[in-house]
Motif scaffolding. Structure first.
Motif, PDB file in Angstrom:
ATOM      1  N   THR A   7       0.843  -1.188   0.000  1.00 38.75           N
ATOM      2  CA  THR A   7       0.000   0.000   0.000  1.00 38.75           C
ATOM      3  C   THR A   7       0.879   1.239   0.000  1.00 38.75           C
ATOM      4  OG1 THR A   7      -0.078   0.137   2.403  1.00 38.75           O
ATOM      5  CG2 THR A   7      -1.715  -1.272   1.342  1.00 38.75           C
ATOM      6  N   ASP A   8       0.262   2.388  -0.239  1.00 46.72           N
ATOM      7  CA  ASP A   8       1.023   3.636  -0.178  1.00 46.72           C
ATOM      8  C   ASP A   8       1.711   3.787   1.176  1.00 46.72           C
ATOM      9  OD1 ASP A   8       0.298   4.227  -2.729  1.00 46.72           O
ATOM     10  OD2 ASP A   8      -1.231   5.703  -2.194  1.00 46.72           O
ATOM     11  N   ALA A   9       0.992   3.448   2.256  1.00 48.82           N
ATOM     12  CA  ALA A   9       1.551   3.611   3.589  1.00 48.82           C
ATOM     13  C   ALA A   9       2.758   2.701   3.804  1.00 48.82           C
ATOM     14  CB  ALA A   9       0.485   3.349   4.657  1.00 48.82           C
ATOM     15  N   THR A  10       2.664   1.436   3.354  1.00 41.08           N
ATOM     16  CA  THR A  10       3.799   0.523   3.545  1.00 41.08           C
ATOM     17  C   THR A  10       4.986   0.955   2.703  1.00 41.08           C
ATOM     18  OG1 THR A  10       2.917  -0.978   1.856  1.00 41.08           O
ATOM     19  CG2 THR A  10       2.328  -1.429   4.140  1.00 41.08           C
ATOM     20  N   GLN A  11       4.740   1.470   1.491  1.00 37.89           N
ATOM     21  CA  GLN A  11       5.836   1.944   0.657  1.00 37.89           C
ATOM     22  C   GLN A  11       6.527   3.146   1.300  1.00 37.89           C
ATOM     23  OE1 GLN A  11       4.745   2.581  -3.427  1.00 37.89           O
ATOM     24  NE2 GLN A  11       3.459   0.745  -3.491  1.00 37.89           N
ATOM     25  N   LEU A  12       5.725   4.067   1.841  1.00 38.04           N
ATOM     26  CA  LEU A  12       6.300   5.245   2.480  1.00 38.04           C
ATOM     27  C   LEU A  12       7.091   4.851   3.721  1.00 38.04           C
ATOM     28  CD1 LEU A  12       6.620   8.299   2.639  1.00 38.04           C
ATOM     29  CD2 LEU A  12       4.420   8.408   3.844  1.00 38.04           C
ATOM     30  N   TYR A  13       6.564   3.909   4.484  1.00 37.35           N
ATOM     31  CA  TYR A  13       7.250   3.446   5.696  1.00 37.35           C
ATOM     32  C   TYR A  13       8.601   2.829   5.346  1.00 37.35           C
ATOM     33  CZ  TYR A  13       8.040   0.929  10.099  1.00 37.35           C
ATOM     34  OH  TYR A  13       8.565   0.450  11.266  1.00 37.35           O
ATOM     35  N   ALA A  14       8.640   2.033   4.268  1.00 41.72           N
ATOM     36  CA  ALA A  14       9.891   1.408   3.850  1.00 41.72           C
ATOM     37  C   ALA A  14      10.935   2.470   3.495  1.00 41.72           C
ATOM     38  CB  ALA A  14       9.651   0.474   2.665  1.00 41.72           C
ATOM     39  N   PRO A  29       8.216  12.784  -3.908  1.00 43.03           N
ATOM     40  CA  PRO A  29       7.823  14.015  -4.615  1.00 43.03           C
ATOM     41  C   PRO A  29       6.885  13.734  -5.787  1.00 43.03           C
ATOM     42  CG  PRO A  29      10.072  13.400  -5.170  1.00 43.03           C
ATOM     43  CD  PRO A  29       9.661  12.491  -4.050  1.00 43.03           C
ATOM     44  N   ASP A  30       6.833  12.459  -6.222  1.00 44.46           N
ATOM     45  CA  ASP A  30       5.994  12.103  -7.363  1.00 44.46           C
ATOM     46  C   ASP A  30       4.534  11.905  -6.958  1.00 44.46           C
ATOM     47  OD1 ASP A  30       7.102   9.949  -5.870  1.00 44.46           O
ATOM     48  OD2 ASP A  30       6.353   8.531  -7.364  1.00 44.46           O
ATOM     49  N   TRP A  31       4.224  11.894  -5.679  1.00 40.70           N
ATOM     50  CA  TRP A  31       2.850  11.666  -5.224  1.00 40.70           C
ATOM     51  C   TRP A  31       2.107  12.995  -5.097  1.00 40.70           C
ATOM     52  CZ3 TRP A  31       3.073   7.601  -0.656  1.00 40.70           C
ATOM     53  CH2 TRP A  31       3.473   6.363  -1.181  1.00 40.70           C
ATOM     54  N   ALA A  32       0.846  12.964  -5.444  1.00 44.13           N
ATOM     55  CA  ALA A  32      -0.001  14.141  -5.228  1.00 44.13           C
ATOM     56  C   ALA A  32      -0.186  14.357  -3.726  1.00 44.13           C
ATOM     57  CB  ALA A  32      -1.355  13.956  -5.906  1.00 44.13           C
ATOM     58  N   ALA A  33      -0.474  15.593  -3.343  1.00 48.66           N
ATOM     59  CA  ALA A  33      -0.587  15.935  -1.921  1.00 48.66           C
ATOM     60  C   ALA A  33      -1.622  15.079  -1.180  1.00 48.66           C
ATOM     61  CB  ALA A  33      -0.907  17.422  -1.764  1.00 48.66           C
ATOM     62  N   PRO A  34      -2.826  14.857  -1.743  1.00 46.20           N
ATOM     63  CA  PRO A  34      -3.801  14.025  -1.009  1.00 46.20           C
ATOM     64  C   PRO A  34      -3.304  12.596  -0.793  1.00 46.20           C
ATOM     65  CG  PRO A  34      -4.891  15.313  -2.718  1.00 46.20           C
ATOM     66  CD  PRO A  34      -3.428  15.455  -2.958  1.00 46.20           C
ATOM     67  N   ARG A  35      -2.606  12.038  -1.780  1.00 50.81           N
ATOM     68  CA  ARG A  35      -2.095  10.671  -1.651  1.00 50.81           C
ATOM     69  C   ARG A  35      -1.047  10.591  -0.542  1.00 50.81           C
ATOM     70  NH1 ARG A  35       0.902   7.248  -6.538  1.00 50.81           N
ATOM     71  NH2 ARG A  35       1.163   5.279  -5.365  1.00 50.81           N
ATOM     72  N   LEU A  36      -0.124  11.555  -0.519  1.00 54.29           N
ATOM     73  CA  LEU A  36       0.904  11.578   0.509  1.00 54.29           C
ATOM     74  C   LEU A  36       0.277  11.799   1.886  1.00 54.29           C
ATOM     75  CD1 LEU A  36       3.909  11.602   1.269  1.00 54.29           C
ATOM     76  CD2 LEU A  36       3.900  14.069   0.871  1.00 54.29           C
ATOM     77  N   ALA A  37      -0.716  12.687   1.957  1.00 50.55           N
ATOM     78  CA  ALA A  37      -1.369  12.968   3.241  1.00 50.55           C
ATOM     79  C   ALA A  37      -2.072  11.735   3.788  1.00 50.55           C
ATOM     80  CB  ALA A  37      -2.361  14.117   3.077  1.00 50.55           C
ATOM     81  N   ALA A  38      -2.722  10.970   2.898  1.00 47.58           N
ATOM     82  CA  ALA A  38      -3.435   9.769   3.342  1.00 47.58           C
ATOM     83  C   ALA A  38      -2.459   8.724   3.871  1.00 47.58           C
ATOM     84  CB  ALA A  38      -4.261   9.199   2.191  1.00 47.58           C
ATOM     85  N   ALA A  39      -1.342   8.509   3.172  1.00 45.62           N
ATOM     86  CA  ALA A  39      -0.352   7.535   3.619  1.00 45.62           C
ATOM     87  C   ALA A  39       0.265   7.960   4.947  1.00 45.62           C
ATOM     88  CB  ALA A  39       0.724   7.358   2.552  1.00 45.62           C
ATOM     89  N   THR A  40       0.585   9.254   5.066  1.00 49.95           N
ATOM     90  CA  THR A  40       1.171   9.761   6.301  1.00 49.95           C
ATOM     91  C   THR A  40       0.191   9.631   7.467  1.00 49.95           C
ATOM     92  OG1 THR A  40       2.482  11.352   5.015  1.00 49.95           O
ATOM     93  CG2 THR A  40       2.247  11.773   7.369  1.00 49.95           C
ATOM     94  N   ALA A  41      -1.067   9.927   7.206  1.00 48.50           N
ATOM     95  CA  ALA A  41      -2.080   9.827   8.266  1.00 48.50           C
ATOM     96  C   ALA A  41      -2.223   8.391   8.766  1.00 48.50           C
ATOM     97  CB  ALA A  41      -3.423  10.346   7.754  1.00 48.50           C
ATOM     98  N   GLU A  42      -2.161   7.424   7.838  1.00 48.79           N
ATOM     99  CA  GLU A  42      -2.269   6.017   8.254  1.00 48.79           C
ATOM    100  C   GLU A  42      -1.089   5.621   9.141  1.00 48.79           C
ATOM    101  OE1 GLU A  42      -2.390   1.515   6.338  1.00 48.79           O
ATOM    102  OE2 GLU A  42      -3.073   3.219   5.142  1.00 48.79           O
ATOM    103  N   LEU A  43       0.115   6.042   8.776  1.00 55.55           N
ATOM    104  CA  LEU A  43       1.292   5.724   9.592  1.00 55.55           C
ATOM    105  C   LEU A  43       1.192   6.377  10.969  1.00 55.55           C
ATOM    106  CD1 LEU A  43       4.204   5.993   6.978  1.00 55.55           C
ATOM    107  CD2 LEU A  43       3.051   3.947   7.816  1.00 55.55           C
ATOM    108  N   ARG A  44       0.687   7.614  11.029  1.00 56.68           N
ATOM    109  CA  ARG A  44       0.524   8.269  12.335  1.00 56.68           C
ATOM    110  C   ARG A  44      -0.522   7.532  13.182  1.00 56.68           C
ATOM    111  NH1 ARG A  44       0.684  13.542   9.451  1.00 56.68           N
ATOM    112  NH2 ARG A  44       2.773  14.420   9.726  1.00 56.68           N
ATOM    113  N   ALA A  45      -1.612   7.119  12.542  1.00 62.80           N
ATOM    114  CA  ALA A  45      -2.674   6.421  13.280  1.00 62.80           C
ATOM    115  C   ALA A  45      -2.173   5.104  13.864  1.00 62.80           C
ATOM    116  CB  ALA A  45      -3.873   6.174  12.363  1.00 62.80           C
ATOM    117  N   LEU A  46      -1.273   4.425  13.154  1.00 60.60           N
ATOM    118  CA  LEU A  46      -0.722   3.159  13.636  1.00 60.60           C
ATOM    119  C   LEU A  46       0.446   3.363  14.597  1.00 60.60           C
ATOM    120  CD1 LEU A  46      -0.769   1.156  10.278  1.00 60.60           C
ATOM    121  CD2 LEU A  46      -2.238   0.802  12.270  1.00 60.60           C
ATOM    122  N   GLY A  47       0.870   4.609  14.786  1.00 63.11           N
ATOM    123  CA  GLY A  47       1.988   4.883  15.675  1.00 63.11           C
ATOM    124  C   GLY A  47       3.342   4.626  15.069  1.00 63.11           C
ATOM    125  N   LEU A  48       3.404   4.395  13.747  1.00 65.01           N
ATOM    126  CA  LEU A  48       4.674   4.135  13.079  1.00 65.01           C
ATOM    127  C   LEU A  48       5.398   5.426  12.718  1.00 65.01           C
ATOM    128  CD1 LEU A  48       3.539   1.209  10.762  1.00 65.01           C
ATOM    129  CD2 LEU A  48       5.085   1.059  12.728  1.00 65.01           C
TER     130      LEU A  48
END
Length: 334
Positions: A7-14, A29-48
């Motif tokens: 997923t976007d979140a797992t790719q960003l975490y890696a 930098p290739d991701w649109a702002a909403p896509r990056l925000a969603a992945a970042t939000a998921e990582l924050r929610a999981l505490g990663l």
């Protein structure tokens, strides 16, 4: 480092693990702002993704840093423990307040009718009548924790009658029992009757107190001094809560324990009570066959297969087809 199928979140975490100290937006930098925000939000929610340590302040310093899965799990468990401790503490303070209200202010209330949203009910007969009225009035749901259980025939029969009243009005019924109580034949038989009537039952290793919540409008708790192992009929006094904020707090405490409880295997289907077709479906399901393939094997419709799978999954207390297979394997059926 990143999996192309993640997923976007797992790719960003890696990427964050591979290049610590980099800000998420500089890594993708290739991701649109909403896509990056969603992945970042998921990582924050999981505490990663957690706030970076140190004074910070530099323009290029990242606001967050990636942490290990073990660190995230420890933090989530610590946060959950803190929340339940706060909830139990708030309930105890509310019960103490009720006691002070009725010992120090009840005479004033008799002269100046002030609606506190709290009521103290004393005596086994009055508590039994209160529980029956609550069951008769249930229309949406009735929730309860049962750390103590009166095993006498009349007590179990009365409880079953009250809960059947709630179910008859269309209310959903969810109850959590201590796992140890279900080893007693009288309690297990009683719980099986409730399950057969449509109630949902789970078990927990321990419960801090008994409580009942009806339709998010009424909560019943043991009065101060009743003890965590008491039951409504034997506690001598109960606190009735009608203040919406306090009722919501009690319901939140119930949901915390419900999420951590499990469906007792004793309430699952018995192999001797299962039909040959149910056992066949279970074994084909464990072999990994699809509904369509099972239907062809058994020469029945896919709709029939889906119904049988749903019944087996619910009966085994499983949340998925895979878990149903695991539960059946543990019992030696497949």
């Amino acid at each position: 480092m990143e999996s192309p199928t993640g997923t976007d979140a797992t790719q960003l975490y890696a990427r964050l693990l591979a290049e610590p100290g980099r800000a998420p937006e500089s890594l993708r930098p290739d991701w649109a702002a909403p896509r990056l925000a969603a992945a970042t939000a998921e990582l924050r929610a999981l505490g990663l993704l957690q706030p970076a340590a140190g004074p910070g302040g530099a323009d290029d310093a990242p606001a967050d840093t990636a942490v290990s899965v073990d660190t995230a799990v420890r933090q989530l468990l610590l946060d959950a423990d803190a929340r339940v401790t706060d909830l139990v503490g708030a309930l105890r303070r509310a019960r103490d307040s009720v006691d002070r209200l009725h010992t120090g202010y009840l005479p004033l209330q008799q002269r100046h009718r002030a609606d506190t949203g709290l009521e103290l009910v004393r005596g086994a007969d009055r508590i039994a009548a209160l529980l029956e009225d609550a069951a008769r009035g249930a229309r949406t749901e009735a929730l309860s924790l049962r750390p103590g259980q009166d095993l006498s025939g009349p007590a179990l029969a009365g409880k079953l009658a009250r809960e059947r009243l709630a179910l008859a009005h269309g209310a959903s019924l969810r109850t959590i029992y201590p796992a140890a109580a279900l080893r007693r034949p009288a309690v297990l038989a009683h719980v099986r009757e409730l399950t057969g009537a449509g109630a949902r039952i789970r078990a927990a290793h321990s419960l801090p107190l008994w409580l009942i919540v009806v339709d998010a409008r009424l909560a019943i708790l043991p009065a101060p001094g009743a003890g965590p192992d008491g039951c409504p009929q034997g506690a001598g006094a109960a606190v009735v809560v009608r203040e919406p904020a306090l009722v919501a707090l009690v319901a939140e405490l119930f949901e915390y324990f419900w999420s951590a409880a499990w469906t007792p295997p004793e309430l699952g289907p018995n192999e001797t009570e299962m039909t040959d077709r149910q056992l066949a479906v279970l074994r084909l399901l464990a072999a990994g066959l699809t509904d369509a393939a099972i239907a062809r094997k058994l020469e029945v419709s896919e709709r029939t297969v889906r119904r049988l799978v749903a019944e087996l999954t619910a009966g085994l207390g499983a949340e998925s087809r895979f878990q149903a297979g695991v539960q059946a394997a543990r019992r030696g059926w497949i």
